[in-house]
Design an enzyme around this catalytic site. Structure first.
Site, PDB file in Angstrom:
ATOM      1  N   GLY A   1      13.365  16.746 -16.809  1.00  0.00           N
ATOM      2  CA  GLY A   1      13.574  16.358 -15.426  1.00  0.00           C
ATOM      3  C   GLY A   1      15.051  16.124 -15.155  1.00  0.00           C
ATOM      4  N   CYS A   2      15.465  16.285 -13.900  1.00  0.00           N
ATOM      5  CA  CYS A   2      16.886  16.179 -13.579  1.00  0.00           C
ATOM      6  C   CYS A   2      17.423  14.776 -13.848  1.00  0.00           C
ATOM      7  CB  CYS A   2      17.148  16.618 -12.148  1.00  0.00           C
ATOM      8  SG  CYS A   2      16.196  15.743 -10.893  1.00  0.00           S
ATOM      9  N   HIS A   3      16.797  13.749 -13.288  1.00  0.00           N
ATOM     10  CA  HIS A   3      17.253  12.384 -13.538  1.00  0.00           C
ATOM     11  C   HIS A   3      17.163  12.043 -15.024  1.00  0.00           C
ATOM     12  CE1 HIS A   3      17.441  11.305  -9.292  1.00  0.00           C
ATOM     13  NE2 HIS A   3      16.215  11.754  -9.123  1.00  0.00           N
TER      14      HIS A   3
END
Length: 310
Positions: A114-116
């Site tokens: 995931g990006c975060h």
């Protein structure tokens, strides 16, 4: 020639992957069009004919698509949340260790981070695994992202509601502390407790800045900020993820600095009492499509940064 199929090429990540792969001449790219895009039999056939398949789908659809694969050669790269903590799936952040790299290289099932989560894990996993922090340490994390991280609906909102005053300032979300990335942030780092997580979307298209503040008293065995810097320098020294010493812009850190690029900068700031850890990258690059293409390169035996924008 390697046959590559993108299942779900109409979302933000899928479109980005398609755009970038369509320029490559070392693969045979397959994307379904028209009614075939939603035809289960056409998708199943394409999945089983592919050497590498990207899943750019909602979680339930990604889980179903994996079940349709009936051979032992198709490599699945899943960009959804569905398999990031699933047994038997490699986590697609190869810079974490030699073992992580080998898991991607030899894996048949690879979950794109995931990006975060990518920034938080890059900062915290080495500290937990090397004894700098106890797994029980309670942390807080702030993550500032461009609005493209919200997908096509949010992109359209920001680009059409230009007079909406609420969109002119950063907006905090994930208010219930139940963000979907928390599960992998705990599982991959080895933490026992999820961090207090504050994601913020701001009125710029792409880019990301993840920060974690440490109380120096939480560091174990006399470790200091300088020790953290040494650890990061030794671990992150590739063209894709690297330690950046004093990369601020006259005392500021812009979340947009690495927009459109596929690399990540790791940095340490603060003082002897309060230490600020920072990871800067693009939510659509190392936070999404760039990470997926890096994993594909490794699977194919290419240099990890082949075709990436660095």
């Amino acid at each position: 020639m390697t046959k590559v199929f993108i299942d779900g090429s109409q979302g933000t990540t899928g479109l980005k992957i398609f755009d970038r792969l369509s320029k490559r001449t070392d693969i045979e790219l397959h994307v379904l069009t028209g009614d075939d895009r939603k035809d289960p039999e056409a998708r199943k056939k394409a999945l089983n004919e592919a050497d590498i398949a990207f899943l750019c789908l909602p979680d339930a659809a990604a889980t179903e698509a994996v079940e349709w694969v009936e051979n032992d050669h198709t490599v699945i790269l899943d960009t959804s949340t569905a398999h990031r903590t699933s047994p038997g799936w490699a986590y697609g952040f190869p810079e974490l260790s030699d073992a992580a790299f080998q898991n991607v290289k030899n894996g048949k099932r690879i979950a794109v981070p995931g990006c975060h989560a990518s920034g938080f894990i890059a900062l915290i996993e080495p500290l937990v695994q090397n004894g700098f922090l106890k797994p029980e340490t309670y942390l807080s994390c702030t993550s500032l992202t461009g609005y493209s991280g919200g997908g096509k609906k949010m992109i359209a909102q920001y680009e059409t509601e230009t007079d909406n005053p609420l969109l002119k300032a950063p907006r905090v979300y994930g208010l219930s502390q139940q963000h979907k990335h928390l599960k992998e942030m705990v599982a991959v780092t080895g933490l026992k407790t999820a961090p207090a997580f504050c994601p913020i979307v701001a009125p710029f298209y792409s880019g990301m800045l993840v920060t974690v503040v440490l109380d120096a008293r939480d560091l174990q065995n006399g470790k200091t900020a300088d020790d953290i810097k040494m650890l990061y320098r030794s671990l992150y020294n590739t063209s894709i993820v690297s330690y950046a010493d004093a990369p601020d812009e006259e005392g500021f850190l812009s979340a947009a600095k690495l927009s459109t690029l596929d690399r990540m900068e790791i940095s340490v700031f603060g003082n002897s009492e309060r230490i600020l850890l920072a990871a800067r990258y693009d939510n659509l690059g190392k936070g999404a499509s760039g990470a997926a293409l890096e994993c594909m390169n490794i699977v194919m035996g290419l240099d990890p940064d082949y075709g990436l924008e660095l």
